[in-house]
Design a protein around this motif. Structure first.
Motif, mmCIF file in Angstrom:
data_model
loop_
_atom_site.group_PDB
_atom_site.id
_atom_site.type_symbol
_atom_site.label_atom_id
_atom_site.label_comp_id
_atom_site.label_asym_id
_atom_site.label_seq_id
_atom_site.Cartn_x
_atom_site.Cartn_y
_atom_site.Cartn_z
ATOM 1 N N THR A 125 3.822 1.964 -6.047
ATOM 2 C CA THR A 125 3.270 1.322 -4.860
ATOM 3 C C THR A 125 4.193 0.196 -4.412
ATOM 4 O O THR A 125 4.759 -0.527 -5.235
ATOM 5 N N ASN B 188 0.797 -1.225 0.000
ATOM 6 C CA ASN B 188 0.000 0.000 0.000
ATOM 7 C C ASN B 188 0.834 1.283 0.000
ATOM 8 O O ASN B 188 0.376 2.309 -0.486
ATOM 9 N N ALA C 219 -1.901 4.474 4.473
ATOM 10 C CA ALA C 219 -1.528 3.168 3.933
ATOM 11 C C ALA C 219 -1.285 2.147 5.034
ATOM 12 O O ALA C 219 -1.530 0.952 4.855
#
Length: 389
Positions: free
Chosen positions: A322, A311, A366
């Motif tokens: 990512t 994430n 995240a």
């Protein structure tokens, strides 16, 4: 598979760049919110929330902070010894356990927090040994339920005993203070309830003869949004470092704040891999097709949260990438989508955001945590590089 070659003179493995001009600007922005006569405490506990306590303390004082705050007495003693601060800058520490360095704190002129009778008795004994009065701030538990003295009989006993010790020349009651539980949640009913309790507890102490130099309850969110809570002093923590206390209160830019830390690393490797290639422990990520992987030499030993696996966001070669798979102890991979920046190219994990990079808040989301944790946990093996000193 092919591998791009490392460029000459590549940057160090990783760095946390600390912009002290941004910190000074944040201090000035926060001071502008205060009424005349209200002072600002720069909280530099936990090594300045990971930014470096001594350089940040100096910069904050340069910008007008007249108090510094730490959690532990050892943090405060180190500041007094190493920061080269003017003598009139007050330093307060509030997280004490029995047997702490009370005498050293008294001799260094620190303000120490007392929440119960055991601490008051240790302060009195230390003051006798030091041969000088302690500077004591009495902490009230107005509803947070952590440190602090309970209202009612406990508070009455503590105030009375502290006044007796003051009359005996063992201490000076320099402050009455407390801490909010939910100031980062606008409109939460506990905010008004705590302010009411704080008024009642300070009024009781003052009616008995306490004459504090400062009364304070406002943390960063209260400094930004609750002028009625400013009293004589506000304690700026996360806002000092340019982060918003919570998304509900807006972005740093909404408050005129600028993030102080930029965390970056040099790619250790860039390589081509085929589709279906597993990445990192457990193969929680598999490449969807032929692509390139970049290796970022930072991991959870450096404070990169493992919960951000698959994430977390990184700016590489002008694009957001990512995290691919699990974050390991020392490294993690990103899928570069076929792009081939050279080994040694910069990977920016977070910063102010105005260069297109993610922010600490992006990493917090995240990882399912808060921005405070993202910056504070950056480990000691990541060198801090100070700019605009």
């Amino acid at each position: 598979m092919s591998e791009t070659t490392a460029r000459q003179g590549a940057a160090v493995r990783a760095r946390a760049e600390i912009d002290l001009d941004a910190l000074r600007s944040n201090v000035r922005t926060l001071r502008a919110l205060l009424a005349p006569g209200t002072a600002l405490m720069a909280v530099v506990k936990a090594d300045g929330y990971g930014h470096g306590a001594v350089p940040c303390a100096r910069a904050a004082v340069q910008a007008g902070a007249t108090w510094l705050g730490t959690a532990t007495p050892h943090e405060a003693l180190a500041l007094r010894a190493d920061a080269g601060l003017p003598d009139d800058v007050r330093i307060m520490c509030w997280l004490w356990t029995p047997g702490g360095p009370w005498q050293e704190a008294i001799e260094a002129g620190l303000d120490v927090s007392v929440s119960g009778m055991w601490a008051l008795r240790e302060v009195e004994d230390a003051a006798r040994r030091a041969g000088r009065p302690a500077r004591v701030q009495l902490k009230a538990d107005t509803g947070l339920g952590r440190n602090g003295c309970q209202p009612g009989p406990d508070w009455h006993e503590l105030v009375g005993a502290a006044l007796d010790a003051e009359r005996a020349g063992l201490l000076r009651i320099t402050g009455l203070w407390s801490h909010f539980a939910c100031a980062d949640e606008p409109g939460h009913p506990s905010i008004a309830a705590q302010l009411t309790v704080f008024r009642e507890m300070t009024a009781y102490a003052e009616e008995r003869g306490v004459r504090p130099e400062v009364r304070h309850i406002a943390n960063s969110p209260a400094t930004l949004t609750l002028p009625e809570a400013h009293y004589d002093l506000v304690r700026a923590g996360i806002a000092l470092y340019g982060l918003s206390p919570s998304p509900e209160l807006g972005t740093p830019a909404d408050h005129g704040l600028r993030p102080v830390m930029t965390l970056s690393a040099s790619l250790a490797l860039v390589k081509r891999v085929p589709g279906g290639h597993g990445v990192s422990y457990g193969h929680r990520y598999t490449t969807p097709g032929d692509t390139t992987l970049g290796l970022v030499p930072l991991g959870y030993a450096d404070g990169i949260p493992r919960h951000a696996s698959s994430n977390g966001l990184v700016l590489v070669d002008g694009k957001w990438r990512t995290v691919a798979g699990r974050i390991a102890m020392d490294q993690f991979a990103v899928d570069l989508g076929g792009d081939e920046p050279p080994a040694g190219a910069e990977a920016v994990l977070f910063g102010p955001g105005d260069g297109g990079e993610p922010t600490a808040e992006d990493w917090a989301q995240a990882a399912g945590t808060i921005g405070y944790e993202i910056v504070t946990r950056v480990g000691a093996r990541v060198p801090r590089v100070y700019v605009n000193e």
